[in-house]
Design an enzyme around this catalytic site. Sequence first.
Site: not given
Ligand code: BES
Ligand code: ZN
Length: 653
Positions: A322, A346-347, A369, A432
Amino acid sequence: MQLTLRHTCLAALVALGVGCTEKDQTPAKVTVEENQATASTEADLATAAAIASADEKAIESGVDYHSYANMQDYTVQNIALDLDVNFDQKTISGTATLDIDALNEDGKPLILDTRALSINAVDGLDGPQTAALKFKLGQEDAHLGSPLSIDLAGQKKIRISYSTSPGASGVQWLTPEQTAGKQHPFLFTQAQAIHARSFVPLQDSPKARITYSATVRTPKALRAVMSANNDPKADKDGEYHFEMPQKVPSYLIALAVGDLEFKAMGERTGVYAEPSMLDAAAKEFEDTEAMLIATEKVYGPYRWDRYDLLILPPSFPFGGMENPRLSFITPTVIAGDKSLTALIAHELAHSWSGNLVTNASWRDLWLNEGFTTYLTNRIMQLIYGDDRYRMEMALGYEDLKSDIADLDDAREIMAIDLRGMDPDAVFSNVPYEKGSLFLYELENTIGRDNFDKFLRNYFDHFAFQSITTEDFLAYVESTLLAQYPDKLSKERFEQWIFQPGLLEDAPKPHSPAFENVDKNRSAWLDGSLALDAIDVSKWTSHEWKYFLDGMPEALSPEQMAALDAQFNLTSAGNNEVAHSWLMLVVKNDYQPGFERVHSFLTSIGRNKFLRPLYRALKENGKLELAREIFEEAKVGYHPLSVKVNSAILYPES
Ligand code: BES
Ligand code: ZN
């Protein structure tokens, strides 16, 4: 310099780079390597003593156990970057100029986070002439990197000259062959959780918010973009300028450089991608503008000006990230039918939950999350309707249940104790999906309109702040708990947040479409229905995923072959469906599918797919094969994917 601490090794000492774990009970040594500059020994001792006096057992709310920075002494307000991107050397080098506020008169050294950075010089810029400042880099800790201690000598503006190392944990350098166009190299950064320190020396904590600006020099054919005010019309002249005027936590600093073009999708939304991907991406994500407008209506104004997407090469280790104004997106969600656009919702949702109201430490990640997952479902309902909403929620619930079946208690707690741990290694669905389910329960209990009002006020109240789990609890005490004393209780909030597992009477999302899938799957499994009698004509990738994920652990070779023959699953183009099928292939040793396992693992770097597949290979007697594939694929993987999957495949090293 070397000093020995006589105290028991405390978890908090990890923050000093002491290589002990929470379980260690032996005296620990703190070694600090000096560079040519003089060390400030007293300051080190003072910090060590302060941390050593902390209570070993209690987690302190708001303490960031993953940063060395002395944020109680100094606030860095702004960082101005001036950087050269060198693809031959795989380095980003130049200067970071920091504006610093001292919070007391103590004159302590400023401690910043770094990881594998070469620090060439630190200069004070306050006076008419620059003043060389003394600095030293502490010993490297495997999780945290090295503290950079700078004797400020009263200076408020300092310039650090530095260079990244080719293996920087937060930077991936791609050769032309690893891109879609095959002509130009590509670079991207991924700072969350604690990797910003591998490309900028800074207070690398989500509670340290900064504004930033940057000048980035690149090879001429390439375009640089950042989590800032991108100008799609900027000439490709090898020099790009950026401003991020809103205060953001360090993990939201991001840069990418490549053969990038821009296409608008709406008034405030557009997409950057390599030319060959641009049209497909813009089409797939054409609902982004509608999502933005819909989210604003419920949760308040979008405060970041533009919302653009950047499509990365397939080695990107996440689905999405994001980064403000410019979410970084894996190309593996361009399915051709918008079936995986929940990722964009989500983002985008993080523009409220995460980027506007930010977790103060990684223990509080569920505030980012969990809220975002809840918002994602709501956005999906607004844009695609009720069936999709229910399926997305039910899939999330299944993911949560399967994690809870695997994880130990400590990791099922939303406000997770991460002391002494690498945040990358403890990633799960708990923050999440459990976070989201908690909010869903609140919505059900007080009614949707009331809960929407609460969330909107929450985003306003904490806008541009970083908050802890306890800040959230204090806020609900004076809002929700005061307003709905008959319906809500503090006790229940605390159970959700601090207890492992799922509460017995937690809500259970329900999808009528999946009920139908369940019926068909069971009927086939008990032999009362042939595969060709299942009406799959209207199934979306959600139904397919649910159909496959719900299969029993063991299927017979005949059953696997029948599924593949009927539905062509080994050739599935949708990556979520392909992944679910390949998990069955591995668990059931279905030989005709292994070529696809190989091509999947060598063409995609998204860790959500890699980790379960490598783990399944290992657990099903295929460690040798897994290692072979990994060794072939790893040149193309991001450092994070290499780290996490090496730990699975080579646990002894
Ligand atoms: N911010 C996260 C990715 C992240 C979390 C990177 C913790 C490092 C540490 C991003 O928003 C995310 O949650 N991505 C998920 C999306 C999905 C849940 C829709 C992904 O990458 O799978
Ligand atoms: Zn996320």
